[in-house]
Design a protein around this motif. Structure first.
Motif, PDB file in Angstrom:
ATOM      1  N   ALA A  62      92.595  15.766 -15.353  1.00 32.19           N
ATOM      2  CA  ALA A  62      91.616  16.846 -15.191  1.00 32.19           C
ATOM      3  C   ALA A  62      92.358  18.172 -15.028  1.00 32.19           C
ATOM      4  N   LEU A  63      91.993  19.133 -15.863  1.00 33.30           N
ATOM      5  CA  LEU A  63      92.623  20.459 -15.823  1.00 33.30           C
ATOM      6  C   LEU A  63      91.553  21.494 -15.480  1.00 33.30           C
ATOM      7  N   THR A  64      91.851  22.341 -14.493  1.00 33.06           N
ATOM      8  CA  THR A  64      90.909  23.387 -14.075  1.00 33.06           C
ATOM      9  C   THR A  64      91.493  24.754 -14.373  1.00 33.06           C
ATOM     10  N   VAL A  65      90.707  25.591 -15.077  1.00 30.43           N
ATOM     11  CA  VAL A  65      91.112  26.958 -15.414  1.00 30.43           C
ATOM     12  C   VAL A  65      90.060  27.902 -14.851  1.00 30.43           C
ATOM     13  N   SER A  66      90.484  28.843 -14.027  1.00 33.82           N
ATOM     14  CA  SER A  66      89.544  29.789 -13.410  1.00 33.82           C
ATOM     15  C   SER A  66      89.859  31.217 -13.846  1.00 33.82           C
ATOM     16  N   VAL A  67      88.792  31.993 -14.065  1.00 29.09           N
ATOM     17  CA  VAL A  67      88.894  33.402 -14.473  1.00 29.09           C
ATOM     18  C   VAL A  67      88.167  34.249 -13.441  1.00 29.09           C
ATOM     19  N   THR A  68      88.823  35.298 -12.944  1.00 31.03           N
ATOM     20  CA  THR A  68      88.231  36.145 -11.903  1.00 31.03           C
ATOM     21  C   THR A  68      88.340  37.613 -12.294  1.00 31.03           C
ATOM     22  N   SER A  69      87.283  38.372 -12.029  1.00 33.09           N
ATOM     23  CA  SER A  69      87.302  39.816 -12.290  1.00 33.09           C
ATOM     24  C   SER A  69      86.473  40.531 -11.238  1.00 33.09           C
ATOM     25  N   SER A  70      87.004  41.648 -10.712  1.00 33.33           N
ATOM     26  CA  SER A  70      86.301  42.483  -9.728  1.00 33.33           C
ATOM     27  C   SER A  70      86.139  43.884 -10.314  1.00 33.33           C
ATOM     28  N   LYS A  71      84.883  44.344 -10.441  1.00 34.65           N
ATOM     29  CA  LYS A  71      84.577  45.655 -11.026  1.00 34.65           C
ATOM     30  C   LYS A  71      83.505  46.344 -10.187  1.00 34.65           C
ATOM     31  N   GLU A  72      83.394  47.648 -10.401  1.00 38.08           N
ATOM     32  CA  GLU A  72      82.361  48.399  -9.694  1.00 38.08           C
ATOM     33  C   GLU A  72      80.982  48.084 -10.256  1.00 38.08           C
ATOM     34  N   SER A  73      80.940  47.689 -11.513  1.00 42.48           N
ATOM     35  CA  SER A  73      79.679  47.330 -12.151  1.00 42.48           C
ATOM     36  C   SER A  73      79.656  45.829 -12.410  1.00 42.48           C
TER      37      SER A  73
END
Length: 250
Positions: A62-73
């Protein structure tokens, strides 16, 4: 056994013909005794034990890939995550990963004045080389906003069920070979099996130390750590026959 009376009717015909040929009925009463069964000849037998130990490497990763982004909008955060998420899913499709083996989850939260969005892709591989290729490609092509986790190896239920059956059969075969050698020493022939009983079964993970997988190991070493071992011990009784009786007549 209860003894039941039996009734027998006999007809006596007079020797002379002076009578009208009428028959007098004579009723005879007697009791019957049940027949005793023939003496049972004890079956000659040989009793042996057999054991076996087998191991099976994991068949799932099992492979887990996570994507994260923090923006004002919130839209900017969603667009940033979506671009990377689309690339990840496209890479999986190009490598022949089935859609049913992929699960995507998304989560959005607000931290002070920023919107933080996270997407997580969980993929199950049965081909470890393909998994390693996909993992290396994602690490190389994507930036630090994408976290590619270490593969988690495991066994499917089908894999474990096959291991349990195979180790029991191997133990029975060991017992049969042992019985053949015993019969050879005694000058006898091995007959049919009369009883097969599994007396002990154990299953454990071969390479783990304290139940923890070392993250610094190579891929093959991690697979070895998650390999499952199983042992079986059986008790088998075979019929013992004279050696000549085991030969087939042509």
């Amino acid at each position: 056994m209860a003894v039941s009376p039996a009734r027998v009717f006999a007809s006596l015909i007079p020797a002379s013909g002076g009578l009208r040929g009428e028959m007098d009925e004579l009723e005879l009463n007697y009791t019957t005794k049940p027949r005793s069964p023939p003496p049972r000849v004890p079956t000659r037998r040989v009793e042996v034990t057999g054991s076996a130990e087998l191991r099976s490497p994991p068949d799932r990763a099992a492979l887990t890939v996570s994507v994260t982004s923090s923006k004002e909008s919130v839209n900017d955060a969603a667009n940033s995550v979506t671009r990377r998420l689309d690339y990840i899913l496209q890479t999986l499709r190009q490598r022949g990963v089935k859609e049913g083996d992929t699960v995507v989850t998304k989560h959005t939260q607000r931290d002070d004045d920023l919107y933080r969005m996270q997407a997580e892709v969980s993929v199950v591989f049965s081909d470890f080389e393909k998994m390693q290729c996909v993992r290396s490609l994602l690490i190389e092509k994507l930036d630090r906003s994408v976290c590619v986790g270490d593969p988690q190896f495991s066994h499917s239920e089908e894999c474990l069920s096959l291991l349990r059956r195979r180790v029991c059969v191997a133990a029975v075969e060991t017992a049969r070979l042992k019985a053949i050698e015993v019969c050879s020493v005694l000058g006898q022939g091995l007959g049919r099996p009369l009883l097969v009983r599994e007396e002990d079964f154990q299953e454990w993970t071969c390479g783990q130390q304290g139940g923890v997988v070392n993250p610094t190991l190579t891929l093959q070493q991690k697979v070895g750590q998650m390999t499952v071992c199983a042992s079986s011990r059986v008790f088998v009784t075979f019929e013992l026959r004279p050696k000549d009786s085991t030969r087939k007549k042509l």
